[in-house]
Design an enzyme around this catalytic site. Structure first.
Site, PDB file in Angstrom:
ATOM      1  N   GLN A  80      -6.811  12.775 -12.943  1.00  0.00           N
ATOM      2  CA  GLN A  80      -6.875  11.469 -12.288  1.00  0.00           C
ATOM      3  C   GLN A  80      -6.671  11.559 -10.774  1.00  0.00           C
ATOM      4  O   GLN A  80      -6.916  10.599 -10.055  1.00  0.00           O
ATOM      5  CB  GLN A  80      -5.823  10.538 -12.896  1.00  0.00           C
ATOM      6  CG  GLN A  80      -6.096  10.213 -14.360  1.00  0.00           C
ATOM      7  CD  GLN A  80      -4.969   9.408 -14.979  1.00  0.00           C
ATOM      8  OE1 GLN A  80      -3.924   9.943 -15.314  1.00  0.00           O
ATOM      9  NE2 GLN A  80      -5.190   8.124 -15.127  1.00  0.00           N
ATOM     10  N   GLN A  95     -14.197  -3.529  -7.852  1.00  0.00           N
ATOM     11  CA  GLN A  95     -13.963  -2.688  -6.679  1.00  0.00           C
ATOM     12  C   GLN A  95     -15.243  -2.564  -5.853  1.00  0.00           C
ATOM     13  O   GLN A  95     -15.223  -2.685  -4.621  1.00  0.00           O
ATOM     14  CB  GLN A  95     -13.493  -1.288  -7.117  1.00  0.00           C
ATOM     15  CG  GLN A  95     -12.135  -1.252  -7.809  1.00  0.00           C
ATOM     16  CD  GLN A  95     -10.978  -1.165  -6.820  1.00  0.00           C
ATOM     17  OE1 GLN A  95     -11.089  -1.610  -5.690  1.00  0.00           O
ATOM     18  NE2 GLN A  95      -9.870  -0.600  -7.256  1.00  0.00           N
ATOM     19  N   TYR A 140      -4.393  -3.997 -16.402  1.00  0.00           N
ATOM     20  CA  TYR A 140      -4.983  -3.017 -17.322  1.00  0.00           C
ATOM     21  C   TYR A 140      -4.053  -1.820 -17.497  1.00  0.00           C
ATOM     22  O   TYR A 140      -3.823  -1.348 -18.617  1.00  0.00           O
ATOM     23  CB  TYR A 140      -6.342  -2.547 -16.800  1.00  0.00           C
ATOM     24  CG  TYR A 140      -6.819  -1.277 -17.468  1.00  0.00           C
ATOM     25  CD1 TYR A 140      -7.344  -1.304 -18.757  1.00  0.00           C
ATOM     26  CD2 TYR A 140      -6.709  -0.044 -16.816  1.00  0.00           C
ATOM     27  CE1 TYR A 140      -7.750  -0.134 -19.387  1.00  0.00           C
ATOM     28  CE2 TYR A 140      -7.115   1.124 -17.440  1.00  0.00           C
ATOM     29  CZ  TYR A 140      -7.630   1.075 -18.717  1.00  0.00           C
ATOM     30  OH  TYR A 140      -8.014   2.233 -19.343  1.00  0.00           O
ATOM     31  N   LYS A 190       0.826  -1.208   0.000  1.00  0.00           N
ATOM     32  CA  LYS A 190       0.000   0.000   0.000  1.00  0.00           C
ATOM     33  C   LYS A 190       0.863   1.262   0.000  1.00  0.00           C
ATOM     34  O   LYS A 190       0.461   2.289  -0.561  1.00  0.00           O
ATOM     35  CB  LYS A 190      -0.936   0.009   1.217  1.00  0.00           C
ATOM     36  CG  LYS A 190      -2.001  -1.079   1.213  1.00  0.00           C
ATOM     37  CD  LYS A 190      -2.854  -1.044  -0.048  1.00  0.00           C
ATOM     38  CE  LYS A 190      -2.448  -2.086  -1.055  1.00  0.00           C
ATOM     39  NZ  LYS A 190      -3.235  -2.028  -2.315  1.00  0.00           N
ATOM     40  N   HIS A 200      -9.455   8.963  -5.562  1.00  0.00           N
ATOM     41  CA  HIS A 200      -8.104   8.413  -5.702  1.00  0.00           C
ATOM     42  C   HIS A 200      -7.263   8.664  -4.449  1.00  0.00           C
ATOM     43  O   HIS A 200      -6.673   7.732  -3.889  1.00  0.00           O
ATOM     44  CB  HIS A 200      -7.423   9.037  -6.924  1.00  0.00           C
ATOM     45  CG  HIS A 200      -6.023   8.563  -7.135  1.00  0.00           C
ATOM     46  ND1 HIS A 200      -5.715   7.443  -7.880  1.00  0.00           N
ATOM     47  CD2 HIS A 200      -4.836   9.043  -6.675  1.00  0.00           C
ATOM     48  CE1 HIS A 200      -4.412   7.252  -7.876  1.00  0.00           C
ATOM     49  NE2 HIS A 200      -3.852   8.208  -7.153  1.00  0.00           N
ATOM     50  N   HIS A 234      -8.743   6.995  -1.260  1.00  0.00           N
ATOM     51  CA  HIS A 234      -8.540   5.543  -1.333  1.00  0.00           C
ATOM     52  C   HIS A 234      -7.114   5.168  -0.931  1.00  0.00           C
ATOM     53  O   HIS A 234      -6.899   4.250  -0.135  1.00  0.00           O
ATOM     54  CB  HIS A 234      -8.846   5.066  -2.752  1.00  0.00           C
ATOM     55  CG  HIS A 234      -8.635   3.601  -2.964  1.00  0.00           C
ATOM     56  ND1 HIS A 234      -9.458   2.642  -2.435  1.00  0.00           N
ATOM     57  CD2 HIS A 234      -7.681   2.924  -3.657  1.00  0.00           C
ATOM     58  CE1 HIS A 234      -9.038   1.438  -2.789  1.00  0.00           C
ATOM     59  NE2 HIS A 234      -7.957   1.584  -3.525  1.00  0.00           N
ATOM     60  N   THR A 251     -13.938  -1.474 -12.074  1.00  0.00           N
ATOM     61  CA  THR A 251     -14.702  -0.701 -11.086  1.00  0.00           C
ATOM     62  C   THR A 251     -15.794  -1.562 -10.463  1.00  0.00           C
ATOM     63  O   THR A 251     -16.076  -1.450  -9.261  1.00  0.00           O
ATOM     64  CB  THR A 251     -15.325   0.544 -11.739  1.00  0.00           C
ATOM     65  OG1 THR A 251     -14.306   1.287 -12.410  1.00  0.00           O
ATOM     66  CG2 THR A 251     -15.975   1.434 -10.693  1.00  0.00           C
TER      67      THR A 251
END
Length: 268
Positions: A136, A206, A182, A118, A141, A144, A203
């Site tokens: 982005q 997720q 990806y 992480k 983002h 998270h 997604t």
């Protein structure tokens, strides 16, 4: 603590191995890392890139993404083995293994490896800054990445390694293996990026993982009321999962349901 606090937090004895591992002996290293991360991606990084062209990181990203695919795949494979093939946990009450359990060091190793991963993940945002891909760097983002790093440190400090809260990591590694694959294709073969039809399913994965994580504490509290997993961790898991469902759900809606051809949003 009074009896109510004892019931709510149920803090177990500190794992003796916790403070001997790098970055776990004190809260200052991880706090500093998170602080520098936020300062760089939100302030210093964009300022540094203000009058510079985006860096071409094609080969760096290719190497980074394939490393992440391998790292997460190994963790996911080990997790599946110890969860389902040769289970060490009771799925109705996933308490941490005892300190003297023969597989305790494996549990520690998996949790610690996930924690380190992480921290490595924070490079995602650094690369966005260096490529000037600011769209982005969304709330989803950054939230998270911080949430998947800092609380894990405190979880290991107070509740040790493994157990129910580590389920988040076990599921997350599988999703991230697919996600970074990806990213690898997108970075290595940008001409294929628009034709990768399964992008939106990342997604969905997720969302699925957080839905499962939201259901898990409800299931345990309903069917295993005597489970010794701390009530605080149940509540924390519910809150975190709900917030992630809301944020990823909003992202999915904007990117794939209400998206316009000329305005596409980037996958987290």
């Amino acid at each position: 603590m009074n009896s109510t606090e004892d019931w709510f937090f149920q803090i177990p004895p500190t794992d003796p191995k916790t403070r001997h591992l790098p970055l776990l002996g004190s809260h200052w290293p991880i706090t500093t890392i998170i602080a520098l991360y936020l300062i760089f991606v939100l302030k210093l990084g964009p300022k540094f890139m203000e009058n510079r062209k985006p860096y071409n990181l094609k080969y760096v990203l290719s190497a980074y993404n394939i490393f992440q695919v391998i790292y997460n795949s190994i963790l996911f494979g080990c997790s599946i083995y110890y969860l389902f093939i040769s289970p060490r946990y009771n799925m109705r009450c996933m308490t941490s293994l005892a300190f003297d359990h023969q597989d305790k060091n494996i549990e520690r190793g998996l949790c610690y490896a996930y924690f380190i991963n992480k921290i490595i993940d924070l490079l995602d945002t650094v690369f966005f800054v260096l490529r000037k891909s600011y769209k982005q760097i969304t709330l989803l983002h950054v939230y998270h990445h911080v949430l998947m790093t800092y609380p894990i440190y405190w979880g290991m400090q107070f509740y040790g390694f493994g157990g129910q809260y580590s389920t988040l990591g076990y599921l997350n590694t599988g999703v991230h293996a697919v996600m970074y694959f990806y990213y690898f294709i997108s970075a290595r073969y940008p001409e294929l990026k628009g034709s990768i039809w399964w992008k939106k399913y990342i997604t969905k994965l997720q969302l699925l993982q957080f839905i499962l994580l939201f259901i898990q504490p409800i299931y345990v509290l309903s069917y295993s009321p005597g489970c010794k997993v701390p009530f605080f961790l149940h509540m924390l898991q519910l809150v975190v999962s709900a917030s992630m469902i809301a944020l990823f759900g909003k992202f999915y809606y904007l990117a794939y349901v209400r998206a316009r051809p000329q305005k596409s949003l980037k996958q987290e």
